[in-house]
Design a protein around this motif. Structure first.
Motif, PDB file in Angstrom:
ATOM      1  N   UNK A 164      52.941 -16.173 -15.957  1.00 44.76           N
ATOM      2  CA  UNK A 164      53.933 -17.245 -16.020  1.00 44.76           C
ATOM      3  C   UNK A 164      55.308 -16.728 -15.621  1.00 44.76           C
ATOM      4  N   UNK A 165      55.623 -15.494 -15.989  1.00 47.21           N
ATOM      5  CA  UNK A 165      56.896 -14.900 -15.574  1.00 47.21           C
ATOM      6  C   UNK A 165      56.933 -14.699 -14.062  1.00 47.21           C
ATOM      7  N   UNK A 166      55.789 -14.364 -13.466  1.00 43.28           N
ATOM      8  CA  UNK A 166      55.731 -14.249 -12.007  1.00 43.28           C
ATOM      9  C   UNK A 166      56.044 -15.586 -11.356  1.00 43.28           C
ATOM     10  N   UNK A 167      55.521 -16.664 -11.908  1.00 48.33           N
ATOM     11  CA  UNK A 167      55.803 -17.996 -11.358  1.00 48.33           C
ATOM     12  C   UNK A 167      57.257 -18.381 -11.576  1.00 48.33           C
ATOM     13  N   UNK A 168      57.835 -17.986 -12.708  1.00 45.92           N
ATOM     14  CA  UNK A 168      59.248 -18.279 -12.960  1.00 45.92           C
ATOM     15  C   UNK A 168      60.149 -17.637 -11.911  1.00 45.92           C
ATOM     16  N   UNK A 169      59.766 -16.475 -11.423  1.00 39.88           N
ATOM     17  CA  UNK A 169      60.572 -15.758 -10.441  1.00 39.88           C
ATOM     18  C   UNK A 169      60.170 -16.072  -9.004  1.00 39.88           C
ATOM     19  N   UNK A 170      59.088 -16.820  -8.815  1.00 38.63           N
ATOM     20  CA  UNK A 170      58.683 -17.213  -7.470  1.00 38.63           C
ATOM     21  C   UNK A 170      57.703 -16.276  -6.808  1.00 38.63           C
ATOM     22  N   UNK A 171      57.081 -15.370  -7.571  1.00 39.57           N
ATOM     23  CA  UNK A 171      56.093 -14.456  -7.013  1.00 39.57           C
ATOM     24  C   UNK A 171      54.696 -15.056  -7.114  1.00 39.57           C
ATOM     25  N   UNK A 172      53.761 -14.602  -6.273  1.00 42.88           N
ATOM     26  CA  UNK A 172      52.371 -15.054  -6.393  1.00 42.88           C
ATOM     27  C   UNK A 172      51.769 -14.598  -7.722  1.00 42.88           C
ATOM     28  N   UNK A 173      50.741 -15.293  -8.157  1.00 46.98           N
ATOM     29  CA  UNK A 173      50.060 -14.929  -9.397  1.00 46.98           C
ATOM     30  C   UNK A 173      49.511 -13.504  -9.304  1.00 46.98           C
ATOM     31  N   UNK A 174      49.727 -12.741 -10.387  1.00 52.01           N
ATOM     32  CA  UNK A 174      49.213 -11.372 -10.518  1.00 52.01           C
ATOM     33  C   UNK A 174      49.800 -10.400  -9.495  1.00 52.01           C
ATOM     34  N   UNK A 175      50.959 -10.715  -8.971  1.00 56.04           N
ATOM     35  CA  UNK A 175      51.613  -9.818  -8.007  1.00 56.04           C
ATOM     36  C   UNK A 175      51.899  -8.461  -8.640  1.00 56.04           C
ATOM     37  N   UNK A 176      52.242  -8.455  -9.921  1.00 57.16           N
ATOM     38  CA  UNK A 176      52.570  -7.193 -10.599  1.00 57.16           C
ATOM     39  C   UNK A 176      51.375  -6.581 -11.326  1.00 57.16           C
ATOM     40  N   UNK A 177      50.220  -7.200 -11.253  1.00 59.72           N
ATOM     41  CA  UNK A 177      49.032  -6.664 -11.924  1.00 59.72           C
ATOM     42  C   UNK A 177      48.345  -5.678 -10.988  1.00 59.72           C
ATOM     43  N   UNK A 178      48.921  -4.484 -10.905  1.00 59.58           N
ATOM     44  CA  UNK A 178      48.473  -3.467  -9.946  1.00 59.58           C
ATOM     45  C   UNK A 178      47.875  -2.283 -10.703  1.00 59.58           C
ATOM     46  N   UNK A 179      47.119  -1.433 -10.021  1.00 61.33           N
ATOM     47  CA  UNK A 179      46.602  -0.232 -10.691  1.00 61.33           C
ATOM     48  C   UNK A 179      47.739   0.599 -11.280  1.00 61.33           C
ATOM     49  N   UNK A 180      47.497   1.074 -12.517  1.00 62.83           N
ATOM     50  CA  UNK A 180      48.583   1.766 -13.206  1.00 62.83           C
ATOM     51  C   UNK A 180      48.006   2.817 -14.149  1.00 62.83           C
ATOM     52  N   UNK A 210      59.420 -26.223  -3.236  1.00 60.41           N
ATOM     53  CA  UNK A 210      59.959 -27.575  -3.163  1.00 60.41           C
ATOM     54  C   UNK A 210      60.514 -28.043  -4.500  1.00 60.41           C
ATOM     55  N   UNK A 211      60.021 -27.472  -5.587  1.00 61.41           N
ATOM     56  CA  UNK A 211      60.519 -27.825  -6.918  1.00 61.41           C
ATOM     57  C   UNK A 211      61.312 -26.686  -7.548  1.00 61.41           C
ATOM     58  N   UNK A 212      61.812 -25.777  -6.716  1.00 55.96           N
ATOM     59  CA  UNK A 212      62.570 -24.612  -7.182  1.00 55.96           C
ATOM     60  C   UNK A 212      61.681 -23.796  -8.122  1.00 55.96           C
ATOM     61  N   UNK A 213      62.259 -23.196  -9.145  1.00 53.51           N
ATOM     62  CA  UNK A 213      61.490 -22.454 -10.148  1.00 53.51           C
ATOM     63  C   UNK A 213      61.901 -22.961 -11.530  1.00 53.51           C
ATOM     64  N   UNK A 214      60.983 -22.947 -12.495  1.00 52.89           N
ATOM     65  CA  UNK A 214      61.271 -23.559 -13.796  1.00 52.89           C
ATOM     66  C   UNK A 214      62.010 -22.634 -14.758  1.00 52.89           C
ATOM     67  N   UNK A 215      63.151 -22.141 -14.344  1.00 56.90           N
ATOM     68  CA  UNK A 215      63.962 -21.348 -15.259  1.00 56.90           C
ATOM     69  C   UNK A 215      65.429 -21.469 -14.876  1.00 56.90           C
ATOM     70  N   UNK A 216      66.280 -21.386 -15.873  1.00 60.15           N
ATOM     71  CA  UNK A 216      67.727 -21.367 -15.642  1.00 60.15           C
ATOM     72  C   UNK A 216      68.112 -19.900 -15.420  1.00 60.15           C
TER      73      UNK A 216
END
Length: 476
Positions: free
Chosen positions: A415-431, A179-185
């Motif tokens: 915070x970068x995940x939120x800037x792009x619209x992904x859920x928190x820790x979406x990229x924090x996967x086993x590696x 509803x508030x878009x994402x906080x990045x240009x």
């Protein structure tokens, strides 16, 4: 809708379109870490492994995908942008990565996709294969087609797709869940194509109010004389406007100690004095710092004399005929006294002066509470509480101070995940044998991704068009 995704990254398209009920038939990603994200969330195989049977298959190199992967309803992809970006060498279609844009179209034709959705950086609009021309076009991404983009569009048409393209900025795209878009240009070029009909593509990507070109309605000429400093800028009436209340704070100065002034006094030359006699000050609500006493008594900051306290500026809301320095509107209580600190923390000396504008060079101090002990002053915590208006004494154990030399920190991956619209820790996967991923590959994967809210908006409009077509409301 059944779609395929190429140059998938961490799949912003699937994150955006899952609520639409669309089904991904395949992904195509060659880099290891984004592929690990896809494997974690969608059961995909890693590049080079046999295609997943119980998850979404990852084909790796999309140029090797054959017609057996189709047919599909839609092909989506953001082919590599380095060949078009103004930050790169801008080799355009002379760069093999730029030629992947043409390979994308060839795949769309092989899979007989009815829709295509393609994304890239705005630099594609000014990219040119001629190096000298590229230098001239760097500043020209104003919507004019460059030679490279014109070539790409000609291939889109040759493949049978009618198309429309548009630059969208993610910070302005508001859809459900955003509803508030994402906080990045984040400006990106989006191209939507439909097999055989440009009008359907245009209906998805372009909005009617953006196509008419009508000028704004003409307002009638205003009447009356512009107000003085106490009146609203651009509106008739003074500060007692019954509909809007106090529009502009009242001003004081010019040597007038009896009340507000209507005419601003002239500014003095740089380096000359700034005081109540020769300058104009606007009273307004400001953040609070400790009360500093007054000329007749009261608690003051350490080593502050009565003469200094008497000259302190007070900013507050103006009510009725005079000053109301209280916070609750009763006329009682501690006045709000915003002042700036000078001096050093090594000695308890305070130098009050006019507050300065924040600057990139010589940054201003950040103020918060410190405690005094036998070893000197100690910072209370890393989290700085808001300073409050209160009486202080030289013997108090706790005083309010300032600290300089802080720097702006970098964003965290979450915070970068939120800037792009992904859920928190979406990229924090086993590696690589660990349960969590390091920051580096997470930053890269998120930086290369599309914004989820932008993809949701495009998907919703395609979905509406599909429903209208199936209902027979749009002629074939």
């Amino acid at each position: 809708m059944r779609y395929g995704s190429v140059c998938s990254g961490i799949e912003a398209a699937t994150m955006a379109w899952r609520k639409l009920g669309w089904t991904p038939e395949f992904f195509s990603e060659i880099e290891a870490f984004p592929s690990a994200v896809l494997a974690h969330h969608y059961g995909s195989n890693m590049p080079g492994e046999p295609l997943a049977k119980n998850g979404i298959p990852n084909y790796g190199d999309f140029t090797q995908i054959g017609p057996e992967a189709g047919p599909i309803d839609l092909l989506v992809g953001g082919t590599p942008c380095q060949s078009f970006s103004v930050a790169g060498k801008r080799l355009g279609l002379d760069d093999p990565r730029g030629n992947l844009a043409l390979e994308y179209l060839a795949l769309a034709r092989r899979l007989r996709a009815r829709w295509i959705v393609w994304e890239n950086v705005p630099g594609v609009l000014s990219s040119h294969t001629d190096e000298e021309q590229a230098e001239e076009d760097v500043e020209g991404d104003d919507g004019l087609e460059s030679a490279d983009f014109a070539t790409f569009l000609s291939f889109v048409q040759e493949c049978g797709y009618g198309f429309a393209y548009r630059v969208l900025d993610a910070q302005y795209i508001r859809v459900d869940d955003y509803a508030r878009a994402v906080p990045q240009r984040r400006r990106r070029v989006f191209l939507v194509g439909y097999l055989g009909d440009w009008r359907r593509a245009a209906a998805v990507l372009l909005e009617p109010e953006g196509m008419r070109g009508d000028s704004a309605p003409r307002r009638e000429a205003g009447k009356g004389v512009a107000g003085a400093i106490t009146a609203s800028a651009g509106r008739r009436g003074g500060t007692d406007d019954p509909e809007r209340g106090k529009l502009v704070a009242e001003a004081f100065g010019g040597g007038n100690t009896s009340g507000p002034i209507d005419v601003s006094t002239a500014l003095t030359a740089h380096g000359q004095r700034q005081d109540f006699e020769v300058e104009t000050f606007v009273a307004e609500i400001a953040a609070t710092l400790p009360a500093g006493g007054n000329s007749t008594g009261g608690e003051r900051q350490p080593r502050m004399g009565a003469e200094t306290a008497a000259t302190m500026l007070v900013a507050h809301a103006l009510r009725g005929e005079g000053f109301d320095a209280s916070e609750d509107g009763t006329g009682r209580g501690t006045p709000i006294v915003p002042v700036s600190f000078g001096g050093q923390m090594s000695t308890p000396m305070w130098d009050f002066d006019l507050s300065q504008t924040l600057q990139e060079k010589n940054p201003q101090a950040v103020a918060f509470s410190v405690s005094q002990n036998s070893n000197g002053f100690a910072w209370e915590s890393e989290v700085n509480p808001t300073l409050q208006a209160r009486a202080q004494s030289e013997t108090a154990n706790q005083i309010d101070g300032v600290r300089q030399g802080w720097a702006v920190r970098r964003l965290m991956p979450i915070e970068c995940e939120r800037l792009q619209g992904f859920p928190d820790n979406f990229t924090n996967v086993p590696w690589r044998g660990k349960d969590t991923a390091p920051d580096g590959p997470r930053y890269k994967a998120l930086g290369n991704s599309m914004a989820v809210n932008a993809m949701r908006w495009i998907g919703q409009r395609i979905d509406i068009m599909e429903k209208l077509i199936k209902a027979g409301r749009i002629a074939a």
